[in-house]
Design an enzyme around this catalytic site. Structure first.
Site, short mmCIF file in Angstrom:
data_model
loop_
_atom_site.label_atom_id
_atom_site.label_comp_id
_atom_site.label_asym_id
_atom_site.label_seq_id
_atom_site.Cartn_x
_atom_site.Cartn_y
_atom_site.Cartn_z
CG HIS A 72 -1.95 -1.20 1.25
ND1 HIS A 72 -3.39 -0.80 1.77
CD2 HIS A 72 -2.39 -2.13 0.75
CE1 HIS A 72 -3.77 -1.84 0.73
NE2 HIS A 72 -3.31 -2.19 0.94
CE1 TYR A 200 -6.05 3.93 10.28
CE2 TYR A 200 -5.60 4.03 8.84
CZ TYR A 200 -5.43 3.26 9.53
OH TYR A 200 -4.48 2.16 9.50
N PRO A 292 -4.91 1.20 18.23
CG PRO A 292 -7.10 -0.28 17.35
CD PRO A 292 -6.34 0.80 18.80
CE LYS A 296 4.09 3.26 12.89
NZ LYS A 296 3.62 3.03 11.57
CE1 TYR A 384 -1.19 3.98 9.03
CE2 TYR A 384 -0.47 2.86 7.30
CZ TYR A 384 -1.71 2.77 8.11
OH TYR A 384 -2.35 1.66 8.09
P1 RFL Z 1 0.24 -10.90 21.82
O1 RFL Z 1 0.67 -11.30 20.47
O2 RFL Z 1 -0.67 -10.86 22.57
O3 RFL Z 1 1.47 -13.00 22.21
C1 RFL Z 1 1.33 -12.98 23.54
C2 RFL Z 1 1.73 -14.36 23.42
O4 RFL Z 1 2.66 -14.45 24.82
C3 RFL Z 1 1.08 -15.75 25.69
N1 RFL Z 1 0.97 -16.15 27.29
C4 RFL Z 1 1.42 -16.54 27.47
N2 RFL Z 1 2.66 -17.71 27.53
C5 RFL Z 1 2.80 -18.13 28.68
N3 RFL Z 1 2.70 -18.03 30.23
C6 RFL Z 1 1.85 -16.75 30.09
N4 RFL Z 1 2.09 -16.27 32.14
C7 RFL Z 1 1.64 -16.35 29.54
N5 RFL Z 1 0.64 -15.05 28.97
C8 RFL Z 1 0.48 -14.98 27.97
C9 RFL Z 1 -0.19 -15.66 24.49
O5 RFL Z 1 -1.20 -16.38 25.10
C10 RFL Z 1 0.01 -15.13 23.62
O6 RFL Z 1 0.24 -16.01 23.18
O7 RFL Z 1 1.70 -10.12 21.95
P2 RFL Z 1 3.21 -9.66 21.43
O8 RFL Z 1 4.08 -11.19 20.61
O9 RFL Z 1 4.01 -9.07 21.58
O10 RFL Z 1 2.36 -9.49 19.87
C11 RFL Z 1 2.20 -7.58 20.03
C12 RFL Z 1 0.92 -7.35 18.99
O11 RFL Z 1 0.03 -9.30 18.43
C13 RFL Z 1 0.12 -6.54 19.06
O12 RFL Z 1 0.78 -5.72 20.23
C14 RFL Z 1 -1.12 -6.27 17.69
O13 RFL Z 1 -1.82 -7.11 17.51
C15 RFL Z 1 -1.51 -4.45 17.96
N6 RFL Z 1 -2.46 -4.63 16.89
C16 RFL Z 1 -1.52 -4.10 15.99
N7 RFL Z 1 -0.49 -3.65 15.49
C17 RFL Z 1 0.01 -3.75 14.09
O14 RFL Z 1 1.56 -3.56 14.78
N8 RFL Z 1 -0.69 -3.41 13.21
C18 RFL Z 1 -2.45 -3.37 12.81
O15 RFL Z 1 -2.97 -3.41 12.51
C19 RFL Z 1 -2.66 -4.17 13.98
N9 RFL Z 1 -3.96 -4.00 14.31
C20 RFL Z 1 -3.67 -4.91 16.75
C21 RFL Z 1 -4.65 -4.02 15.40
C22 RFL Z 1 -4.20 -5.03 17.89
C23 RFL Z 1 -5.83 -5.57 17.94
N10 RFL Z 1 -6.29 -5.45 19.28
C24 RFL Z 1 -7.30 -6.89 19.35
C25 RFL Z 1 -5.57 -5.62 20.86
C26 RFL Z 1 -6.11 -4.68 15.36
C27 RFL Z 1 -6.67 -4.66 16.78
C28 RFL Z 1 -8.01 -4.67 16.89
C1 PHB Z 2 -6.07 -4.56 10.16
O1 PHB Z 2 -6.36 -4.62 9.05
O2 PHB Z 2 -6.87 -4.94 11.33
C2 PHB Z 2 -5.56 -3.20 11.19
C3 PHB Z 2 -5.23 -1.71 9.68
C4 PHB Z 2 -4.97 -0.25 10.46
C5 PHB Z 2 -5.39 -0.28 11.23
C6 PHB Z 2 -5.21 -1.21 12.60
C7 PHB Z 2 -6.39 -2.34 12.11
O3 PHB Z 2 -4.80 1.30 12.12
#
Ligand code: RFL
Ligand code: PHB
Length: 389
Positions: A72, A200, A292, A296, A384
């Site tokens: 993108h 957005y 989100p 980031k 971004y």
């Molecule tokens: P995770 O993915 O939470 O993984 C942590 C893992 O640790 C396990 N765990 C344990 N294991 C053993 N013992 C324990 N006591 C434990 N406690 C927990 C868990 O089961 C899990 O498997 O953290 P990690 O690896 O640091 O990754 C971070 C990302 O998942 C997170 O920052 C992103 O998903 C955030 N996020 C986005 N980030 C982006 O860079 N671009 C995006 O477009 C974006 N969109 C989003 C997002 C997060 C969202 N939500 C649901 C919060 C969109 C959404 C809606």
């Molecule tokens: C997504 O596709 O899940 C997504 C994309 C951009 C964002 C957050 C989530 O800023």
């Protein structure tokens, strides 16, 4: 059992760190509280910075991503009745990559399995001991049997609700937090995306985001009250609300369909400092959370992994501890900038319950400045696509 680096958490941070270290001959064991299927069922990030992609390439796990991802070069911002595009390519020479976190995690699990990487699932009661000594160890249970891993270092990659962060004594730890008075209701549907770039959208009914995973898989979000639950929203109600919050030209051509996932995520900004205590290092969501809006979260997790991997390689290969000694400082310097951007992007486009007429005028002026001023668009674009590591 003994390993060099015990990694708590088998999400993207833990798996990527484990794989990068393993490829350089450093032994790791990953402890994951859930099953692989459960981790892969979580629908989260979709937008990756090129720094993240480079790290996946360095780990030699980018083949499928390189084939299937979408590049993108810009994004659409809309506010009220006006809309404009931020052209990443023209403003920064760079782009972002759309490839789901689920796929990133799947690729990492496959790569770990292919190298006989050690991942223990269904761990309970993970406890980190003696992290402030040179002989830390981790204990945990699986199916009622207790296990112990002695190690040189512990990487806390266990997300926001993990145990690693709380292992650092409160006398050492300082936490910074901002809660937002709303959440994002997200749905995934097997429909073509409404546009070939993300939209957005700020509207008088609240924020909305049109995103995607591939040509036949769309991801949409709408801002919702924190008191809502997914079952409060039928698919029809979601589509109707989304269409009211995005520009008419997109609302008219949006193809709706049944949701295959529906969830609500609260929005939060959070940072813990320091990110290192003795031989324990925090990585990713274990140390920081962003709303989100700036996409980031996963990308800041990746920069942590980059700094920690380099620091550990320097330690093992050159006997030099400078990289691990400066890990927290380097990681935090980049994280605070991502926190600032994510907070600013959230403030720019969401409805806040306590917003008065003055606040709305300021929000409109902020959007207008971004739309009219090339330097402002350039600053947005640089943040971004991702600040340098
Ligand atoms: P995770 O993915 O939470 O993984 C942590 C893992 O640790 C396990 N765990 C344990 N294991 C053993 N013992 C324990 N006591 C434990 N406690 C927990 C868990 O089961 C899990 O498997 O953290 P990690 O690896 O640091 O990754 C971070 C990302 O998942 C997170 O920052 C992103 O998903 C955030 N996020 C986005 N980030 C982006 O860079 N671009 C995006 O477009 C974006 N969109 C989003 C997002 C997060 C969202 N939500 C649901 C919060 C969109 C959404 C809606
Ligand atoms: C997504 O596709 O899940 C997504 C994309 C951009 C964002 C957050 C989530 O800023």
């Amino acid at each position: 059992m003994r390993t060099q680096v015990a990694i708590v958490g088998g999400g993207p941070s833990g798996l990527l760190l484990s794989h990068l270290l393993h490829r350089n001959g450093i032994d790791t064991i990953v402890l994951e509280r859930k099953t692989k299927e459960y981790v892969l069922s979580r629908i989260r990030a979709g937008v990756l910075e090129t720094g993240f992609v480079d790290l996946m390439r360095e780990a030699k796990v980018a083949d499928r991503m390189d084939k299937e991802c979408m590049i993108h070069d810009g994004t659409v911002i809309s506010y009220g009745n006006s809309q404009f595009r931020i052209d990443f390519k023209e403003l920064t020479g760079s782009h972002v990559v759309v490839y789901g976190q689920t796929e990133v995690t799947r690729d990492l699990y496959e790569a770990r399995d292919a190298m006989d990487g050690k991942i223990v699932f269904n761990t309970e009661g993970v406890t980190i001991h003696d992290a402030d000594t040179v002989t830390p160890y981790v204990t945990y249970n699986v199916s009622g049997a207790e296990h112990r891993i002695d190690c040189d270092f512990v990487a806390g990659c266990d997300g926001f609700h993990g145990v690693s962060r709380n292992t650092i004594p409160l006398s050492v730890r300082r936490e910074y937090e901002k809660l937002y008075p709303f959440g994002w209701l997200g749905i995934l549907s097997e429909t073509p995306p409404v546009h070939d770039e993300l939209i957005y959208s700020g509207s008088d009914r609240g924020f909305a985001l049109c995103s995607m995973r591939n040509q036949n898989l769309s991801r949409y979000y709408i801002q919702c009250p924190l008191s809502d639950t997914p079952s409060d929203w039928t698919d029809a109600a979601f589509w109707q609300e989304l269409k009211r919050r995005i520009p008419e030209e997109f609302a008219e051509k949006l193809i709706s369909g049944p949701s295959i996932e529906k969830s609500i995520a609260p929005l939060r900004s959070f940072v813990t400092e320091p990110m290192r205590w003795g031989r324990l290092f925090l990585c990713g969501d274990a140390a920081h959370i962003v709303p989100p809006t700036g996409a980031k979260g996963l990308n800041t997790a990746a920069s942590d992994v980059h700094y920690l991997n380099n620091g550990l390689l320097q330690f093992y290969q050159e006997g030099n501890s400078e990289g691990i000694d400066r890990y927290s400082e380097k990681a935090l310097a980049r994280i605070w900038k991502a926190e600032r951007f994510s907070w600013a992007a959230t403030k720019l486009l969401h409805n806040f319950p306590d917003q008065n007429a003055f606040d709305l005028k300021i929000q409109q002026a902020d959007v207008d400045f971004l739309s009219d001023n090339r330097e402002a668009r350039s600053v947005f674009a640089q943040n971004y696509v991702g600040l340098p590591y």
